[in-house]
Scaffold this active site. Structure first.
Site, PDB file in Angstrom:
ATOM      1  N   GLU A  16       0.851  -1.197   0.000  1.00 21.14           N
ATOM      2  CA  GLU A  16       0.000   0.000   0.000  1.00 21.14           C
ATOM      3  C   GLU A  16       0.882   1.241   0.000  1.00 21.14           C
ATOM      4  OE1 GLU A  16      -3.552   0.708   2.744  1.00 21.14           O
ATOM      5  OE2 GLU A  16      -2.132   2.229   3.467  1.00 21.14           O
ATOM      6  N   THR A  47      -4.100   4.737  -1.418  1.00 21.52           N
ATOM      7  CA  THR A  47      -5.113   5.335  -0.563  1.00 21.52           C
ATOM      8  C   THR A  47      -5.757   6.535  -1.245  1.00 21.52           C
ATOM      9  OG1 THR A  47      -3.576   6.801   0.610  1.00 21.52           O
ATOM     10  CG2 THR A  47      -3.878   4.579   1.502  1.00 21.52           C
ATOM     11  N   ALA A  50      -4.790  12.615   0.102  1.00 22.42           N
ATOM     12  CA  ALA A  50      -3.666  12.723   1.037  1.00 22.42           C
ATOM     13  C   ALA A  50      -4.207  13.009   2.414  1.00 22.42           C
ATOM     14  CB  ALA A  50      -2.726  13.847   0.609  1.00 22.42           C
ATOM     15  N   ALA A 123     -19.666   0.801   4.398  1.00 22.11           N
ATOM     16  CA  ALA A 123     -18.952   0.295   3.226  1.00 22.11           C
ATOM     17  C   ALA A 123     -19.818  -0.692   2.448  1.00 22.11           C
ATOM     18  CB  ALA A 123     -17.646  -0.367   3.657  1.00 22.11           C
ATOM     19  N   LYS A 163     -20.904  -7.689   4.359  1.00 20.69           N
ATOM     20  CA  LYS A 163     -20.094  -7.119   3.280  1.00 20.69           C
ATOM     21  C   LYS A 163     -19.858  -8.151   2.177  1.00 20.69           C
ATOM     22  CE  LYS A 163     -17.114  -3.810   5.773  1.00 20.69           C
ATOM     23  NZ  LYS A 163     -15.694  -3.505   6.069  1.00 20.69           N
ATOM     24  N   GLN A 210       4.075   6.890  15.348  1.00 19.39           N
ATOM     25  CA  GLN A 210       3.274   6.102  14.416  1.00 19.39           C
ATOM     26  C   GLN A 210       2.411   5.087  15.156  1.00 19.39           C
ATOM     27  OE1 GLN A 210       5.736   3.622  11.969  1.00 19.39           O
ATOM     28  NE2 GLN A 210       4.028   2.670  10.907  1.00 19.39           N
TER      29      GLN A 210
END
Length: 294
Positions: A16, A47, A50, A123, A163, A210
């Site tokens: 990714e 993705t 930004a 979703a 889903k 992070q």
């Protein structure tokens, strides 16, 4: 190529990346892709915008370039929480026109300060919308440690099965740092009748901020082994980066041995980290893939 087809005879390894922020040089993402393409991943996902931005133009262009310029299959992320059906159709039409076959359908993060204004609450609503109108291969997210808004693991699996029933073809997990959560989740998903590929999402942790952000956003549990690594190396950036790489390699090694469908590496646009990890596990993936093909 539709990503769900990749799992038929191999252990999938994918990456990714995210588009550059508005105030950065757009060429940087292509420098990143130049290096990542050396790995020859099975696909690269991009993705949306930004930092959760509302414009997917860069996502579409980058996903198209990954396929056309680098010869690697691509997946475009599409969060729907603020989209009208007309806006979603416009984006999907553009993806289709650019030759992109794979879409990761996401709800997207709710913002505390404003209410969602789109036509999609979940979703699954977007997945249904896509499947009724297009021929995209649709990926969806899942959560080994359950979605932060779910009331229980049973409730979370119920909505995940929904889903899949709506048309999801391939699942990618949120990051996790303890493989026992993934393995338990995977077993229960299969019991619940979820039989599509489930790719394990792995994020190499290379700095303390992070992981603190991920814990806050996703509710990720920190195993004792990881906490010891963080405490030992948090004041040495290089040592923490290398320890994070080693930790991710250990996770992936165990998952491949357990027969995982695939590994999806959240690169954070750091080719050095991704390439180090792939170099360490490439032979394991190859052996697993040969076995699966027999």
């Amino acid at each position: 190529m539709k990503t769900a087809e990749l799992f038929e005879h191999k252990t999938v390894f994918s990456l990714e990346v995210f588009p550059p922020k508005p105030d950065t040089d757009e060429s940087v993402i292509y420098d990143t892709l130049d290096e990542l393409s050396d790995i020859s991943p099975d696909f690269i996902s991009v993705t949306y915008g930004a930092g959760g931005g509302h414009s997917g133009c860069k996502t579409i262009q980058i996903a198209s370039d990954i396929k056309e310029r680098y010869g690697v299959e691509s997946v475009a992320h599409l969060p729907c929480i603020d989209l009208t059906k007309e806006q979603a159709a416009e984006i999907l039409d553009s993806l289709q026109a650019h030759g992109i076959e794979n879409v990761l359908a996401l709800r997207g993060d709710r913002r505390e300060d404003t209410a969602a204004e789109g036509d999609f609450r979940h979703a699954s609503d977007l997945i249904t919308f896509i499947k009724e109108r297009y021929d995209f291969n649709v990926l969806a997210a899942c959560y080994p440690e359950i979605h932060p808004e779910s009331t229980s693991a049973v409730d979370d699996l119920k909505w995940l099965r929904h889903k899949v029933d709506c048309g999801a073809d391939h699942l990618i997990t949120q990051l996790f740092l303890d493989n026992k959560y993934f393995l338990d989740f995977h077993e229960k998903a299969r019991i619940a009748g979820i039989d599509i590929p489930i790719e394990a999402g792995i994020m190499p942790v290379t700095n303390k901020r992070q992981i603190e952000r991920m814990v806050k956003l996703c509710g990720v549990q920190l195993p004792k082994k990881f906490v010891r690594v963080l405490e030992r190396y948090e004041h040495n950036d290089t040592a923490l980066r290398d320890a994070g790489i080693a930790y991710a390699i250990d996770q992936i090694t165990e998952l491949i041995a357990e027969g995982v469908d695939g590994i999806h590496l959240y690169t954070m646009n750091y080719p050095y980290v991704a390439k180090k990890i792939f170099a360490a596990v490439e032979s394991l993936i190859s052996v697993n893939s040969c076995t699966a093909a027999l």
